[in-house]
Write an enzyme that holds these catalytic residues in place. Structure first.
Site, PDB file in Angstrom:
ATOM      1  N   TYR A 132      -2.454   5.640 -11.033  1.00  0.00           N
ATOM      2  CA  TYR A 132      -1.701   6.343  -9.995  1.00  0.00           C
ATOM      3  C   TYR A 132      -2.608   7.282  -9.200  1.00  0.00           C
ATOM      4  CZ  TYR A 132       3.048   4.708 -11.110  1.00  0.00           C
ATOM      5  OH  TYR A 132       4.199   3.977 -11.255  1.00  0.00           O
ATOM      6  N   SER A 133      -1.992   8.013  -8.282  1.00  0.00           N
ATOM      7  CA  SER A 133      -2.761   8.749  -7.271  1.00  0.00           C
ATOM      8  C   SER A 133      -3.685   9.813  -7.842  1.00  0.00           C
ATOM      9  CB  SER A 133      -1.806   9.387  -6.273  1.00  0.00           C
ATOM     10  OG  SER A 133      -1.275   8.374  -5.475  1.00  0.00           O
ATOM     11  N   LEU A 162       0.871  -1.186   0.000  1.00  0.00           N
ATOM     12  CA  LEU A 162       0.000   0.000   0.000  1.00  0.00           C
ATOM     13  C   LEU A 162       0.897   1.222   0.000  1.00  0.00           C
ATOM     14  CD1 LEU A 162      -2.839   0.778   2.565  1.00  0.00           C
ATOM     15  CD2 LEU A 162      -0.698   2.043   2.715  1.00  0.00           C
ATOM     16  N   ARG A 192       1.663  14.349 -12.398  1.00  0.00           N
ATOM     17  CA  ARG A 192       0.643  13.419 -11.872  1.00  0.00           C
ATOM     18  C   ARG A 192      -0.047  13.899 -10.599  1.00  0.00           C
ATOM     19  NH1 ARG A 192       5.602  10.413 -11.735  1.00  0.00           N
ATOM     20  NH2 ARG A 192       6.658  10.646  -9.727  1.00  0.00           N
ATOM     21  N   ASP A 239       0.111   5.613  -1.359  1.00  0.00           N
ATOM     22  CA  ASP A 239      -0.661   6.839  -1.101  1.00  0.00           C
ATOM     23  C   ASP A 239      -2.157   6.626  -0.839  1.00  0.00           C
ATOM     24  OD1 ASP A 239       1.741   7.491  -2.253  1.00  0.00           O
ATOM     25  OD2 ASP A 239       0.888   8.561  -3.948  1.00  0.00           O
TER      26      ASP A 239
HETATM   27  C1  FRU Z   1       3.838   9.037  -4.427  1.00  0.00           C
HETATM   28  C2  FRU Z   1       3.661   8.447  -5.822  1.00  0.00           C
HETATM   29  C3  FRU Z   1       2.762   9.315  -6.662  1.00  0.00           C
HETATM   30  C4  FRU Z   1       2.230   8.323  -7.664  1.00  0.00           C
HETATM   31  C5  FRU Z   1       2.086   7.074  -6.834  1.00  0.00           C
HETATM   32  C6  FRU Z   1       2.356   5.798  -7.546  1.00  0.00           C
HETATM   33  O1  FRU Z   1       4.159   8.073  -3.480  1.00  0.00           O
HETATM   34  O2  FRU Z   1       4.905   8.267  -6.433  1.00  0.00           O
HETATM   35  O3  FRU Z   1       3.395  10.434  -7.236  1.00  0.00           O
HETATM   36  O4  FRU Z   1       1.017   8.734  -8.209  1.00  0.00           O
HETATM   37  O5  FRU Z   1       2.985   7.205  -5.758  1.00  0.00           O
HETATM   38  O6  FRU Z   1       2.055   4.715  -6.743  1.00  0.00           O
END
Ligand code: FRU
Length: 479
Positions: A102-103, A41, A161, A43
Site C-alpha cells: 500500500y501507499s 491506478l 497506513r 495513489d
Molecule cells: C487511499 C488508499 C490508501 C491505501 C491505498 C491502497 O486511496 O486507500 O490509504 O494505502 O489507497 O491502494
C-alpha cells in the site's frame, strides 16, 4: 527475489502485453497525464527527485480494474512532463505485504533510495493486519525489501497506513493515517535515528481531539511539509458530512496550516481547507525537488465514488494522475500552479479577443482533447459560461460570486455540479485532455480537477455571456 515475486511480475507483464491494443484504442486514453498501462491506478507513492530524475511510483492493480493486492508501479521523468514506464518496483509477494504494497513515500540516505510503504495483510481469519515496511534501491529502479520496520501501536485499528517520511534536525519522522479503536481518524507520528528502528510518539491531531470535533472515522495519506515558515499537514479524512459547497465528494482531501512540535508530539493548527473544488482528487503526495520547489501530484479519482462506472473499464484500464503542481503558501492558503515545464508542451498559440452578448462563440481549437486555455476577462457584467465538448460546463455568476463546474455523470448521465465562492475572477487556466479537465482559478487560488467523458468527435468548446462579457483567450495545442 522470491518465487512469488517473479511469478507476479511475469503475470503483470503478460497482462500489459495482452491488453495493450485494447487499452490503446480507447478514445479516453490521455495525452499528457499519467495512467496505468492496464488495470487500475490510484495513489501516487514515493514521489522524489533524485539525481535529476523524478520518480513517481503509484498504487497499481495490473490484473483488473478494481482494487486489490496493489503493486508499486513506477514512472520516471527528467522534466515532470515526459514520463517513462519503468519496471515494477514492488510486488505483494511477502508475508507482510501479501495483500498489497500500500501507499508510502521515498527519501534518500547514504546514496540509497529508501521507500516506506504499508504492508496490507488479510490473515487466516480474514482480519486485516498492517505493517510499515522498508525497501531500498541503489539505482531507483530495482528494490530490495528490508521487511517490517514499525508495528501497530495499542489503541488503533489495523486501518493504520501510508507512511510519509522526512528528516528534521538530524532525526527522521514518519507520519501515518490512522483510526482509533473508537473509530476516529488520526494522524500519528513515529521517529527514528537510523530508518530501521522506529518508535511511536503518539497522535498529533485528529477527530475528537482538543483541536477538532468529529472529523471523520479514518484519515488516509498524510503528508507533513514545511512551507512559507509554517508546517502544513495534508491529509484525506473519510466520513465528513457534506456542508454547503464543502465536502461534496465521497472522501475529502485537504490541509491544516500550523506548527508541529515533534517533542510533545502535537500539531497546533487552524481549520481544514479542501485542496480541490472538483470531482476527482485524492491522496495527493508532495516532494521537495532539487530546485527547492514543493510539487504535488494527486490521484484524479476518489475511492468508492463512481470508479466502476468509468467508460474506460471495458477497455481494461481506469484512472489517472493530476498534472504536477507547484505549491506555495499565501496567507495560510495553499496556492497550486501547474509546473512551468508544462509550457514545453504548448504548440500553435492562438489569441482572440472575445466580446460576447448572449450568443455563444465557438473557440477555434485544433485539438480540444489536448489543449490549454488561458482566459483573462476584462469586463464581466453578469457572468458567462464555457461549454466543453458537450460534457462539462464552467459557469461564473458575478452577482453570486460563485464558480460552478458541471459535468455529465458517468453513472447515470445526469448533470452533477461542484461550486466555489470567489470574490473576483481574474483568470482561468484550463487544461483539457481526452478525458480530464483541470481548471486553475486566479493563479491557482482554487482548482477544479475532474474526469469527464465527452463523445469522441464532439470537439465544441464555446463561450457565452450573460449580458456583456469581454475576455482575452489564449489557447495552445498540447503535444
Ligand atoms: C487511499 C488508499 C490508501 C491505501 C491505498 C491502497 O486511496 O486507500 O490509504 O494505502 O489507497 O491502494
Amino acid at each position: 527475489m522470491n518465487l512469488r515475486d517473479k511469478e507476479l511480475r511475469e503475470q503483470a507483464i503478460d497482462r500489459v502485453e495482452k491488453y495493450q491494443t485494447v487499452v490503446n484504442q480507447d478514445p479516453y486514453r490521455l495525452h499528457y497525464h499519467i495512467m496505468p498501462p492496464v488495470g487500475l491506478l490510484n495513489d501516487p507513492n514515493g514521489f522524489i527527485h533524485w539525481k535529476g530524475t523524478y520518480h513517481l511510483f503509484y498504487q497499481w492493480m495490473p490484473f483488473k480494474t478494481g482494487h486489490g493486492a496493489k503493486f508499486w508501479g513506477h514512472y520516471a521523468s527528467r522534466d515532470l512532463v515526459r514520463w517513462r514506464h519503468e519496471e515494477i518496483a514492488l510486488t505483494p509477494s511477502d508475508w507482510y505485504d501479501k495483500n498489497g504494497c500500500y501507499s508510502g513515500s521515498a527519501i534518500v540516505e547514504n546514496d540509497l533510495l529508501h521507500v516506506f510503504y504499508t504492508g496490507n495483510v488479510r490473515n487466516d481469519e480474514g482480519d486485516r493486519e498492517t505493517y510499515q515496511c522498508l525497501a531500498v534501491s541503489k539505482d531507483g529502479i530495482s528494490f530490495e525489501k528490508q521487511g517490517v520496520v514499525a508495528r501497530l501501536p495499542k489503541g488503533y485499528t489495523a486501518h493504520f497506513r501510508d507512511p510519509k517520511v522526512w528528516k528534521k534536525n538530524g532525526r527522521w519522522y514518519m507520519v501515518l493515517g490512522a483510526q482509533t479503536e473508537r473509530l476516529e481518524g488520526r494522524a500519528v507520528l513515529f521517529t527514528s535515528d537510523n530508518l530501521r528502528d522506529w518508535s511511536f510518539l503518539g497522535d498529533i491531531t485528529g477527530s475528537n481531539t482538543d483541536q477538532l470535533d468529529e472529523f471523520g472515522y479514518m484519515w488516509e495519506c498524510p503528508d507533513m511539509i514545511s512551507l512559507g515558515g509554517k508546517d502544513v499537514l495534508i491529509v484525506c479524512p473519510q466520513g465528513l458530512k457534506a456542508d454547503g459547497f464543502r465536502y461534496q465528494n465521497v472522501y475529502q482531501s485537504g490541509y491544516f496550516v500550523g506548527e508541529l512540535d515533534e517533542g510533545k508530539p502535537e500539531f497546533k493548527h487552524g481549520e481544514f481547507t479542501e485542496l480541490d473544488q472538483g470531482f476527482d482528487f485524492y491522496a495527493p503526495q508532495t516532494t521537495l525537488d532539487e530546485s527547492g520547489r514543493r510539487i504535488l501530484i494527486a490521484w484524479m479519482g476518489v475511492p468508492d465514488q463512481d470508479e466502476q462506472q468509468h467508460p474506460t473499464i471495458p477497455n481494461q484500464w481506469v484512472h489517472c494522475m493530476t498534472l504536477p503542481r507547484e505549491l506555495t503558501l499565501k496567507e495560510n492558503k495553499l496556492i497550486q500552479k501547474p509546473v512551468q515545464e508544462l509550457k514545453t508542451l504548448r504548440r500553435e498559440q492562438k489569441t482572440v479577443e472575445v466580446s460576447l452578448c448572449q450568443a455563444a462563440e465557438q473557440l477555434d481549437l485544433d485539438h480540444p482533447d489536448s489543449a490549454e486555455l488561458y482566459i483573462e476577462p476584462s469586463h464581466i457584467e453578469e457572468g458567462f459560461e464555457i461549454s466543453f465538448r458537450g460534457a462539462a460546463r464552467l459557469i461564473y455568476s458575478k452577482a453570486d460570486g460563485v464558480l460552478t463546474l458541471e459535468r455529465n455523470s458517468c453513472v447515470d448521465g445526469r448533470v452533477e455540479s461542484r461550486h466555489c465562492s470567489l470574490n473576483e475572477l481574474r483568470d482561468l487556466n484550463v487544461f483539457l485532455d481526452s478525458s480530464s479537465i483541470e481548471i486553475f482559478v486566479n493563479g491557482g487560488e482554487e482548482v477544479f480537477s475532474a474526469r469527464y467523458f465527452p463523445y469522441p468527435g464532439n470537439n465544441d468548446v464555446s463561450i457565452s455571456g450573460r449580458k456583456e462579457t469581454v475576455m482575452k483567450v489564449t489557447s495552445w495545442t498540447m503535444s
